[in-house]
Design a protein around this motif. Sequence first.
Motif, PDB file in Angstrom:
ATOM      1  N   ALA A  80     -19.143  17.450  19.618  1.00 58.64           N
ATOM      2  CA  ALA A  80     -18.912  18.605  20.208  1.00 58.64           C
ATOM      3  C   ALA A  80     -18.598  19.612  19.234  1.00 58.64           C
ATOM      4  N   GLY A  81     -18.596  19.437  17.748  1.00 59.33           N
ATOM      5  CA  GLY A  81     -18.954  20.793  16.828  1.00 59.33           C
ATOM      6  C   GLY A  81     -17.710  20.957  15.862  1.00 59.33           C
ATOM      7  N   LEU A  82     -16.788  19.049  15.679  1.00 62.60           N
ATOM      8  CA  LEU A  82     -15.291  19.979  14.858  1.00 62.60           C
ATOM      9  C   LEU A  82     -15.177  19.456  14.001  1.00 62.60           C
ATOM     10  N   GLY A  83     -15.234  18.937  13.140  1.00 63.01           N
ATOM     11  CA  GLY A  83     -16.106  18.925  11.471  1.00 63.01           C
ATOM     12  C   GLY A  83     -14.951  18.527  11.179  1.00 63.01           C
ATOM     13  N   ARG A  84     -13.709  17.482  10.455  1.00 65.01           N
ATOM     14  CA  ARG A  84     -12.906  17.154   9.580  1.00 65.01           C
ATOM     15  C   ARG A  84     -13.220  17.099   8.508  1.00 65.01           C
ATOM     16  N   THR A  85     -12.479  16.947   7.616  1.00 60.77           N
ATOM     17  CA  THR A  85     -11.778  16.033   6.850  1.00 60.77           C
ATOM     18  C   THR A  85     -10.261  15.156   6.692  1.00 60.77           C
ATOM     19  N   LYS A 168     -19.113  23.146  14.123  1.00 63.54           N
ATOM     20  CA  LYS A 168     -18.819  24.357  14.577  1.00 63.54           C
ATOM     21  C   LYS A 168     -17.969  24.917  13.673  1.00 63.54           C
ATOM     22  N   ALA A 169     -16.610  24.217  13.856  1.00 63.63           N
ATOM     23  CA  ALA A 169     -15.454  24.477  12.922  1.00 63.63           C
ATOM     24  C   ALA A 169     -14.562  23.126  11.900  1.00 63.63           C
ATOM     25  N   PHE A 170     -14.579  23.890  10.624  1.00 59.00           N
ATOM     26  CA  PHE A 170     -14.157  22.221  10.011  1.00 59.00           C
ATOM     27  C   PHE A 170     -12.398  22.037  10.157  1.00 59.00           C
TER      28      PHE A 170
END
Length: 249
Positions: A80-85, A168-170
């Motif tokens: 859905a657009g949640l990018g994470r590291t 859409k957000a990191f």
Amino acid sequence: MTDPVLETRGLTKRFGALTASDDISIALLPGEIHAIIGPNGAGKSTLIAQICGGLAPDSGSVHLLGQDVTAQPMRVRARAGLGRTFQISALAMEDTVLQNAVLGAVGAGGSAWRLLGSALGDQALRERAEEALERVGLMPFAAMRTAELSHGQRRQLEVAVALTLHPKAFVMDEPMAGLGADGSRQMTGFLDELRCEAPILLVEHDMDAVFALADRISVLDYGRVIASGTVAEVRANPIVRSAYLGEEA
Ligand code: ADP
Ligand code: MG
């Protein structure tokens, strides 16, 4: 009023008698880097885990692009657009740089995890992966074994993996961890550019990086947001100085 891209409302999480997240309401606005700081054990990673779906809150909610995603698993939020590291690297060290990026893109495609061989043959996935590697400057190392990358390059690869999802957000948990001064400076420059693509919720211990990058800072202490504001406001806040910055001086 700008709508937040990502928002938590009253997030609360207890571990036995310990309240690790205590009624946390924060927002990530378009174009910004919002840094979360606080001493060890303040609850930063616990907050991130609830935002990304690794940990269910006891109460409160998480909203992505206006949708309540509190009940959704991590992979659905990612699509859905949640990018994470991650604070701890999730890369497959024996695979090549390109293979790691393709695996990220497989998640984005919504298909079940395929055998790596067939995934690499999928032209669309490969292009998506190469585009992300290009973006972080790792295309020249695409065929290299991931274990051979420097620490800083691995951190960049983690960002590339997140980029394959067109987030859409990191959400980043300590991207500077383990980088030397040069590596931190390089990553700082990179995150500064990345905010144009998607806003970043940034947990980071490196205060030079935080002060250089953040549009806003929220300070956690014992699971609670004790201060929130611009860099100048937070630096001048006496409660923050005694609870956190004082500790470093
Ligand atoms: P930070 O990332 O700010 O260092 P954490 O979110 O990792 O802090 O931890 C916040 C508090 O919650 C700490 O006291 C930690 O010991 C506790 N904690 C974190 N995860 C768990 C868990 N799974 N079970 C019990 N206690 C936990
Ligand atoms: Mg942590």
